[in-house]
Design an enzyme around this catalytic site. Structure first.
Site, PDB file in Angstrom:
ATOM      1  N   GLU A 253      12.144  44.648   1.488  1.00  0.00           N
ATOM      2  CA  GLU A 253      12.266  43.791   2.668  1.00  0.00           C
ATOM      3  C   GLU A 253      13.002  42.477   2.364  1.00  0.00           C
ATOM      4  O   GLU A 253      12.615  41.734   1.452  1.00  0.00           O
ATOM      5  CB  GLU A 253      10.863  43.514   3.228  1.00  0.00           C
ATOM      6  CG  GLU A 253      10.840  42.648   4.468  1.00  0.00           C
ATOM      7  CD  GLU A 253      11.676  43.189   5.616  1.00  0.00           C
ATOM      8  OE1 GLU A 253      11.588  44.396   5.902  1.00  0.00           O
ATOM      9  OE2 GLU A 253      12.436  42.401   6.204  1.00  0.00           O
ATOM     10  N   THR A 295      15.781  46.593   9.452  1.00  0.00           N
ATOM     11  CA  THR A 295      15.316  47.644   8.539  1.00  0.00           C
ATOM     12  C   THR A 295      15.717  49.026   9.056  1.00  0.00           C
ATOM     13  O   THR A 295      16.178  49.878   8.295  1.00  0.00           O
ATOM     14  CB  THR A 295      13.786  47.617   8.390  1.00  0.00           C
ATOM     15  OG1 THR A 295      13.360  46.293   8.140  1.00  0.00           O
ATOM     16  CG2 THR A 295      13.338  48.512   7.250  1.00  0.00           C
ATOM     17  N   HIS A 410       8.666  39.392   4.519  1.00  0.00           N
ATOM     18  CA  HIS A 410       9.267  39.395   5.855  1.00  0.00           C
ATOM     19  C   HIS A 410       9.075  38.020   6.483  1.00  0.00           C
ATOM     20  O   HIS A 410       8.036  37.396   6.287  1.00  0.00           O
ATOM     21  CB  HIS A 410       8.575  40.468   6.714  1.00  0.00           C
ATOM     22  CG  HIS A 410       9.308  40.785   7.981  1.00  0.00           C
ATOM     23  ND1 HIS A 410       9.380  39.905   9.034  1.00  0.00           N
ATOM     24  CD2 HIS A 410      10.010  41.881   8.350  1.00  0.00           C
ATOM     25  CE1 HIS A 410      10.095  40.445   9.995  1.00  0.00           C
ATOM     26  NE2 HIS A 410      10.490  41.646   9.610  1.00  0.00           N
ATOM     27  N   ASP A 469      17.049  45.611   2.145  1.00  0.00           N
ATOM     28  CA  ASP A 469      17.380  46.219   3.444  1.00  0.00           C
ATOM     29  C   ASP A 469      18.355  45.382   4.277  1.00  0.00           C
ATOM     30  O   ASP A 469      19.210  45.909   4.976  1.00  0.00           O
ATOM     31  CB  ASP A 469      16.120  46.585   4.245  1.00  0.00           C
ATOM     32  CG  ASP A 469      15.243  45.397   4.619  1.00  0.00           C
ATOM     33  OD1 ASP A 469      15.497  44.273   4.134  1.00  0.00           O
ATOM     34  OD2 ASP A 469      14.282  45.588   5.394  1.00  0.00           O
ATOM     35  N   HIS A 470      18.248  44.052   4.199  1.00  0.00           N
ATOM     36  CA  HIS A 470      19.134  43.164   4.975  1.00  0.00           C
ATOM     37  C   HIS A 470      18.859  41.734   4.537  1.00  0.00           C
ATOM     38  O   HIS A 470      17.971  41.502   3.719  1.00  0.00           O
ATOM     39  CB  HIS A 470      18.888  43.309   6.480  1.00  0.00           C
ATOM     40  CG  HIS A 470      17.440  43.229   6.849  1.00  0.00           C
ATOM     41  ND1 HIS A 470      16.740  42.048   6.884  1.00  0.00           N
ATOM     42  CD2 HIS A 470      16.543  44.201   7.141  1.00  0.00           C
ATOM     43  CE1 HIS A 470      15.488  42.285   7.206  1.00  0.00           C
ATOM     44  NE2 HIS A 470      15.321  43.589   7.352  1.00  0.00           N
TER      45      HIS A 470
END
Ligand code: GP9
Ligand code: MN
Length: 618
Positions: A253, A295, A410, A469-470
């Site tokens: 994450e 995600t 997150h 993921d980003h």
């Protein structure tokens, strides 16, 4: 002129409401959306662009019976303010504007609530000040009720249209091809205004639905030829190295590359990953290619070697498409496929989409023991998640392909004191400050996972693919980011470089430290994983190439049309030289422009036309 004044006088209450909405939108552009202009024309366009839509939207109230008009006017003002406010909240999180598909992701709403309160501020109620003033004026009755003659409506709508086209013409001067190449939502808002942007987005979304109806089977052939011509054979040294083994994929994450081998307050941020990298293949020029789908986009890109959407999330808008995804292919080759993620199964529409992608099993929140004590922020803490995952992995038939998606790192990066292994950073961004301890915690969680896998004898028989993921830190925190990176500012070039996320491919038994600098992205993982498993997808429709292939082109295309080559970065219509980050002649980037556009276009064509329903294996 006199008739205009007469109309305005008659429609005083309406004119006040229009004025409020217009000015408010402009003020929000400046204060909440940080929209800047580089010239007077831009600023002028920005200033006038909310006017036509304000006239139009509030004008709808005039179509109601006279006694209802006032209340309708206040109601519309309120709804318009809500639209602005939701955009403000969304922008605080994503540095982006809401799109229609995102709005309909209602099943995410519950989970986002926690982050929402974090994003809200006390001063936010000011956004509704004009609605309150209108209400007070109406209750006091100090302003005459709206009385409109029939001709007023005609006048109002002509005026709105006139202003809109004048705005559009100016925007066209300022930004040619604005509507045809609408990669960038900020440009749209900047030039045609927030409300017109939402209307345009609605048109785009309905158009993409229509594309499926009009697509025909012959279109797949062109795309297939294109993709097949691009196919790069496997590097013989890597072909089949994972054959018969389990593949464990860790989707990490919000992990960005800038924390790797880096420190905060003199402390390592990712000590375990830094060590793991020394015994793995590490790709330091690997990019995430996600947009609003976050995600879920990364999952889509990895599993399909196709691009996600430029707005909204494919997981929501195209979950009924036919795919030829990695899990499905692996399943056909006798590999059990699963996803482990302790969140509601419907979040990001995963339950639907995983079926379309061909996963055998989704271990969602119900497969985990989640309590108050072992949760923080978005849910189950990463350490507990990994520990509980061991039993699930042990229960699976081998060989398997399992993706584990972490959660603790997150936004808003909440952590309990006991899990804080390093101190926060000290800058004007609370988000960036808190990011470091949660990344550090995730690093520890991965370490625990590896320790447990070794204890259970699961380690040796698996290979591992870890990727971010980003991004976790949006451009909203550029000032703090510049301070952390010791830069005077974050340029568009830097922003692209910050989209790098780590890719670590770990094969147990390997002790060599191999850093691979090839430029690649999430789209390249499907062919990479297939080659590692000994499968050669020559006939597949894919837009990426194996990261280990010897003659691959060093290239990553981002969803917004930016791209990165061996030597250049192209973004916002500007070509930058890598390394120095200085602007350079566009001619250096031009040779890649067509190819990158073609990749995006063909991928969109497959997605929107649902063309894989016509795909036949050979
Ligand atoms: C939700 C988790 C986070 O299940 O994957 O999603 P994101 O907000 O990062 O897209
Ligand atoms: Mn994520």
């Amino acid at each position: 002129m006199t008739s205009i004044m007469a109309s305005v006088k008659r429609l005083k209450f309406y004119a006040i409401a229009v004025f409020f909405l217009w000015v408010k939108t402009y003020v929000l552009y400046k204060i909440c959306f940080n929209i800047e202009s580089t010239n007077v024309l831009q600023e002028f366009i920005l200033m006038i662009n909310p006017l036509s839509s304000s006239i139009l939207i509030l004008g709808l109230a005039l179509f109601f019976r006279e006694k209802h008009r006032e209340v309708m006017l206040i109601g519309i003002s309120f709804v318009a303010s809500l639209v602005l406010y939701f955009n403000v909240l969304y922008f605080r999180f994503f540095s982006d504007f809401i799109t229609w598909p995102v709005l309909f992701q209602t099943s995410n709403a519950q989970d986002i609530q926690g982050s929402m309160t974090e994003l809200m501020g006390i001063a936010d109620f000011l956004i509704f000040t004009d609605v309150i003033i209108l209400l007070l004026l109406s209750v006091k009755g100090s302003i005459p009720l709206v009385v409109s003659k029939k001709s007023d409506k005609g006048f109002i709508f002509s005026l709105a249209l006139l202003l809109f086209f004048a705005n559009l013409a100016l925007a066209q001067v300022e930004r040619p091809q604005l509507l045809t190449r609408s990669f960038d939502r900020e440009l749209l808002v900047k030039n045609i205004g927030m409300f017109n942007y939402h209307a345009y987005d609605l048109y785009l979304q309905s158009e993409s639905k229509a594309q499926r109806v009009f697509a025909d089977s012959s279109e797949i052939i062109e795309v297939k030829n294109y993709a097949n011509a691009k196919y790069k054979r496997a590097n013989p040294d890597f072909l089949g190295v994972a054959e018969g083994k389990n593949v464990i994929v860790l989707s990490l994450e919000s992990l960005q590359s800038f924390v790797i081998n880096n420190k905060v307050n003199g402390e390592e941020i990712t000590p375990f990953l830094n060590d793991l990298i020394k015994e793995s293949y590490y790709f330091d020029n690997f990019y995430h290619q996600t947009e609003q789908g976050k995600t879920s986009d990364s999952e889509f890109i990895v599993d399909n070697s196709m691009f996600g959407r430029d707005s909204g999330a494919v997981f929501f808008t195209h979950a009924t498409n036919e795919y030829h995804a990695l899990p499905e292919i692996l399943g056909k080759n006798g590999i059990y496929t699963s996803v482990l993620h302790p969140n509601n199964k419907s979040f990001w529409n995963r339950d639907m989409m995983y079926q379309a992608l061909g996963y055998d099993k989704f271990y969602d929140i119900d497969s985990f023991d989640v309590t108050e004590e072992n949760s923080v922020g978005w849910g189950l803490k990463d350490v507990d998640f990994f520990e509980q995952s061991i039993d699930i992995l042990k229960s699976q038939p081998e060989p398997y392909y399992s993706k584990l998606i972490t959660l603790t790192n997150h936004f808003p990066f909440e952590l309990e004191e006991e899990d804080r292994l390093i101190d926060e950073y000290d800058s004007n961004s609370r988000t960036l400050n808190r990011y470091f301890p949660t990344v550090r915690y995730m690093d520890r969680a991965i370490e625990v996972f590896f320790e447990r896998l070794k204890e259970e004898g699961l380690y040796e028989q698996s290979i591992f693919i870890l990727y971010g993921d980003h991004y976790g830190i949006s451009a909203n925190h550029n000032k703090a980011m510049a301070m952390y990176l010791n830069k005077s500012e974050i340029t568009p070039y830097d922003t692209v470089q910050l989209q790098r996320v780590p890719l670590i491919i770990h094969v147990p038994g390997q002790t060599k430290h191999e850093v691979n600098h090839t430029v690649s992205g999430q789209i390249d993982l499907k062919p990479t994983i297939m080659h590692l498993l000994g499968l050669e997808p020559k006939q597949d429709i894919q837009f990426g190439t194996d990261v280990f292939s010897e003659n691959r082109q060093s290239l990553a295309v981002l969803r917004d049309g930016s791209f990165i080559t061996e030597d250049y970065v192209f973004t916002e219509n500007t070509c930058y030289r890598k390394g120095s980050g200085l602007e350079t002649d566009i001619a250096h980037c031009e040779p890649f422009l067509n190819k990158t556009m073609q990749d995006l276009d063909y991928s969109d064509k497959v997605l929107f036309g649902d063309l894989l329903r016509y795909y036949q294996e050979h």
